[in-house]
Design a protein around this motif. Structure first.
Motif, mmCIF file in Angstrom:
data_model
loop_
_atom_site.group_PDB
_atom_site.id
_atom_site.type_symbol
_atom_site.label_atom_id
_atom_site.label_comp_id
_atom_site.label_asym_id
_atom_site.label_seq_id
_atom_site.Cartn_x
_atom_site.Cartn_y
_atom_site.Cartn_z
ATOM 1 N N ALA A 127 2.963 3.563 -1.947
ATOM 2 C CA ALA A 127 3.555 3.338 -0.632
ATOM 3 C C ALA A 127 5.010 3.157 -0.301
ATOM 4 O O ALA A 127 5.415 3.384 0.839
ATOM 5 C CB ALA A 127 2.817 1.732 -0.347
ATOM 6 N N GLN A 181 0.914 -3.193 3.197
ATOM 7 C CA GLN A 181 1.075 -3.614 1.858
ATOM 8 C C GLN A 181 1.073 -5.145 1.821
ATOM 9 O O GLN A 181 0.649 -5.614 0.911
ATOM 10 C CB GLN A 181 2.227 -2.851 1.220
ATOM 11 C CG GLN A 181 2.255 -1.487 0.860
ATOM 12 C CD GLN A 181 1.039 -1.140 0.172
ATOM 13 O OE1 GLN A 181 0.909 -1.942 -0.936
ATOM 14 N NE2 GLN A 181 0.007 -0.279 0.365
ATOM 15 N N ARG A 204 1.177 0.615 -4.924
ATOM 16 C CA ARG A 204 2.468 -0.229 -4.258
ATOM 17 C C ARG A 204 3.661 0.933 -4.477
ATOM 18 O O ARG A 204 4.360 1.112 -3.453
ATOM 19 C CB ARG A 204 2.925 -1.269 -4.799
ATOM 20 C CG ARG A 204 4.044 -2.165 -4.414
ATOM 21 C CD ARG A 204 3.605 -2.603 -3.159
ATOM 22 N NE ARG A 204 4.902 -3.360 -2.314
ATOM 23 C CZ ARG A 204 4.523 -4.631 -1.699
ATOM 24 N NH1 ARG A 204 3.713 -5.102 -1.763
ATOM 25 N NH2 ARG A 204 5.863 -5.110 -1.324
ATOM 26 N N HIS A 212 4.849 -0.988 5.275
ATOM 27 C CA HIS A 212 5.283 -2.211 4.535
ATOM 28 C C HIS A 212 4.269 -3.307 5.235
ATOM 29 O O HIS A 212 3.763 -4.180 4.276
ATOM 30 C CB HIS A 212 6.553 -2.422 4.945
ATOM 31 C CG HIS A 212 7.585 -1.580 4.064
ATOM 32 N ND1 HIS A 212 7.422 -1.899 2.734
ATOM 33 C CD2 HIS A 212 8.455 -0.916 4.397
ATOM 34 C CE1 HIS A 212 8.342 -1.229 2.036
ATOM 35 N NE2 HIS A 212 9.036 -0.292 3.443
#
Length: 105
Positions: free
Chosen positions: A24, A78, A21, A75
């Motif tokens: 990302a 994710q 995360r 996004h």
């Protein structure tokens, strides 16, 4: 390791997902920064050419759109990964907590 692998310990799973995360988010942040720089160049080209809609200005704007779209895609990806993983279970009231609430209230 598969993010939904139940054989992995929760610490390994959490550390791995957190690192993924973080990477990302850094990638998306870089895309947005590049898009902002492209728009700064577009404004400079507009000022140089003294007319809106020049070739260089349009090219910069198109590139900024592409980078913003890439940041958005990161996004969205994710969010899909997070949606596939189990969330926190809703807390249930037990008989003991119900009695404690009744006494205090």
């Amino acid at each position: 390791m598969n993010p939904v692998d139940v054989t992995a310990t929760t610490t390994e799973l959490d550390e791995e997902s957190v690192l993924r995360r973080v990477r990302a988010n850094a990638l998306a942040r870089g895309y947005r920064a590049a898009a902002r720089r492209a728009l700064v160049f577009a404004r400079q080209y507009r000022a140089e050419e003294k007319a809106p809609g020049g070739d260089r200005e349009r090219a910069c704007i198109e590139q900024a759109r592409a980078w913003r779209s890439a940041a958005h895609a990161v996004h969205i990806t994710q969010a899909r990964i997070a949606a596939d993983r189990p969330g926190l279970a809703r807390a249930r009231r037990t008989e003991a907590t119900t009695k404690k609430i009744a006494k205090s209230g």
